[in-house]
Design a protein around this motif. Structure first.
Motif, PDB file in Angstrom:
ATOM      1  N   ALA A  44       0.847  -1.212  -0.003  1.00  0.00           N
ATOM      2  CA  ALA A  44      -0.106  -0.077   0.093  1.00  0.00           C
ATOM      3  C   ALA A  44       0.767   1.342  -0.111  1.00  0.00           C
ATOM      4  N   GLY A  45       2.116   1.072  -0.128  1.00  0.00           N
ATOM      5  CA  GLY A  45       3.063   2.149  -0.188  1.00  0.00           C
ATOM      6  C   GLY A  45       3.550   3.005   0.644  1.00  0.00           C
TER       7      GLY A  45
ATOM      8  N   ASN B 175      -4.166   0.251  -5.752  1.00  0.00           N
ATOM      9  CA  ASN B 175      -5.242   1.203  -5.529  1.00  0.00           C
ATOM     10  C   ASN B 175      -5.160   1.989  -4.313  1.00  0.00           C
ATOM     11  N   GLU B 176      -4.983   1.391  -2.971  1.00  0.00           N
ATOM     12  CA  GLU B 176      -4.610   2.105  -1.970  1.00  0.00           C
ATOM     13  C   GLU B 176      -3.750   3.045  -2.037  1.00  0.00           C
ATOM     14  N   LEU B 177      -2.418   2.720  -2.725  1.00  0.00           N
ATOM     15  CA  LEU B 177      -1.424   3.617  -2.778  1.00  0.00           C
ATOM     16  C   LEU B 177      -1.807   5.104  -3.686  1.00  0.00           C
TER      17      LEU B 177
ATOM     18  N   ILE C  54       2.318  -7.053  -6.876  1.00  0.00           N
ATOM     19  CA  ILE C  54       1.244  -8.046  -7.737  1.00  0.00           C
ATOM     20  C   ILE C  54      -0.007  -8.157  -7.246  1.00  0.00           C
ATOM     21  N   TYR C  55      -0.405  -7.136  -6.230  1.00  0.00           N
ATOM     22  CA  TYR C  55      -1.834  -7.155  -5.870  1.00  0.00           C
ATOM     23  C   TYR C  55      -2.446  -5.702  -6.121  1.00  0.00           C
ATOM     24  N   SER C  56      -3.302  -5.585  -7.051  1.00  0.00           N
ATOM     25  CA  SER C  56      -4.033  -4.450  -7.450  1.00  0.00           C
ATOM     26  C   SER C  56      -4.688  -3.701  -6.470  1.00  0.00           C
TER      27      SER C  56
END
Length: 404
Positions: A234-235, A262-264, A256-258
């Motif tokens: 999540a960055g 998206n959260e990032l 590898i997890y969309s």
């Protein structure tokens, strides 16, 4: 404390999701609160305390209920927790077999054994002793077995640590503390929801453990240069890199997890950060499209999570020797995948939120002895122990790509 039945049902429901169905504790408690808006702040505090304490102390509480070989009785775990915390035992049928004096007497005997005192599996205790010796390991697991503080990293693109500290106290009556040698951190005196704080919603600060804040600076990132956060999630560390480079570097966040990416992207928008680009790398061919001349790559590798037991105590029940071996193979693969993208003289930073040498020092040594690793040299490494800092356990190593 008087335990109300709806509160007890909430605790048991959360434990079932975490201990039986293996959902992450943090997600379980978040969904539990979201679906039960009738609970007040006092009820929520009680539920969160009991929920996390029982997960943290599961082995001890299970033994107090009877044999560890028997199936876990969640109501019994809750009853034993109430006894150990000197709380009133409600006269409910679920607690009929709770013998207060017997439980207290048995607990006094069991906690003489480190494995029960800190509720850790035998194999993990043995690994810890072999790695660090009895004295250091006991200090470390004792620290990891305590709840984490709420710690935030200040977005220095917007404000300063001292200004935010002053604002939180004057505007919201929230007391925070500066942390020596952690220049961007504030420790909240009490845990609380942050959603009601306007400045949080506007990206003035992010929740991030103090030792986690130590990792991104290892890249020694500079404005105008090119960096990859190879396992961004999540960055949190991508955002920190953007702060450190004044939002004027090229930062590519991979995962590898969309859902995590998206959260990032949401966090970048909230923090008004423009320099981070996200790339989903679930297809290895995508890696070939990345420019192979990065000034530095951060590999915050997937790991056992044994350094963050303070906030994720369920990790010690979800890990096993077999699962650890799978993680080690994944780490090896990642260490072979991304280093070719580092240019000569560039930096490769390898980090984990674990304190196990197998995931850290030994993993780096294995990489350096490989063909691709022979192009790098170890500049420095460090383990951030919880018992020395009071924060999460982390490991970090910086490798430099040889110029010849």
């Amino acid at each position: 404390m008087k335990l109300h039945r709806n509160v007890a049902l909430g605790i048991v429901s959360g434990l079932e999701k975490t201990l039986f169905e293996k959902y992450q504790a943090a997600e379980v408690i978040k969904r539990l609160f979201k679906s039960n808006l009738r609970w007040g702040s006092k009820d929520r505090r009680t539920i969160a305390q009991a929920f996390y304490d029982i997960i943290r102390q599961k082995r001890l509480l299970h033994a107090l209920c009877g044999s560890e070989r028997e199936e876990v009785n969640l109501w019994c775990l809750l009853g034993c927790w109430l006894v150990l915390n000197d709380f009133h035992i409600p006269e409910w049928t679920e607690f009929n077999k709770i013998n207060v004096q017997e439980i207290r007497g048995k607990a006094l005997v069991l906690i003489k054994d480190r494995r029960y005192k800190y509720s850790i599996p035998d194999w993990l205790d043995q690994m810890g002793v072999e790695a660090y010796g009895e004295i250091t390991w006991e200090k470390e697991i004792a620290s990891l077995n305590t709840p984490a503080n709420l710690i935030v990293r200040v977005n220095t693109l917007v404000t300063t640590v001292k200004k935010l500290k002053y604002l939180l106290e004057k505007k919201y009556n929230i007391i925070t503390h500066l942390v020596p040698d952690y220049p961007h951190a504030l420790v909240f005196e009490k845990k609380q929801s942050l959603q009601s704080i306007k400045e949080y919603r506007k990206g003035w600060f992010e929740v991030q453990d103090a030792n986690s804040q130590k990792i991104s600076p290892w890249l020694e990132a500079e404005s105008g240069k090119y960096y990859i956060d190879a396992c961004a999630g999540a960055g949190g560390k991508s955002l920190h890199l953007a702060n450190l480079t004044k939002d004027s570097a090229k930062i590519v966040a991979l995962d590898i997890y969309s859902a995590k990416l998206n959260e990032l992207r949401k966090r970048c928008y909230r923090n008004n950060i423009q320099s981070v680009r996200t790339v989903n790398v679930n297809d290895n061919k995508i890696l070939q499209t990345l420019e192979p001349d990065t000034d530095g790559i951060l590999i915050d590798a997937p790991c056992s999570g044994l350094g963050v037991l303070k906030r994720n105590p369920d990790a010690k029940w979800n890990i096993s020797p077999e699962r650890l071996n799978e993680i080690l193979k994944t780490q090896e693969k990642i260490l072979q995948t991304y280093p070719p993208l580092v240019k000569k003289g560039g930096k490769l930073v390898y980090a984990t939120c674990s304190i196990l040498p197998e995931e850290n020092k030994l993993q780096v040594e294995k990489f350096l002895s490989s063909q691709s690793g022979s192009k790098f040299e170890l500049e420095k490494e460090h383990t951030y122990f919880s018992h020395l800092t009071g924060f999460d356990g982390f490991y970090c190593a910086r490798l430099i790509k040889k110029c010849e």
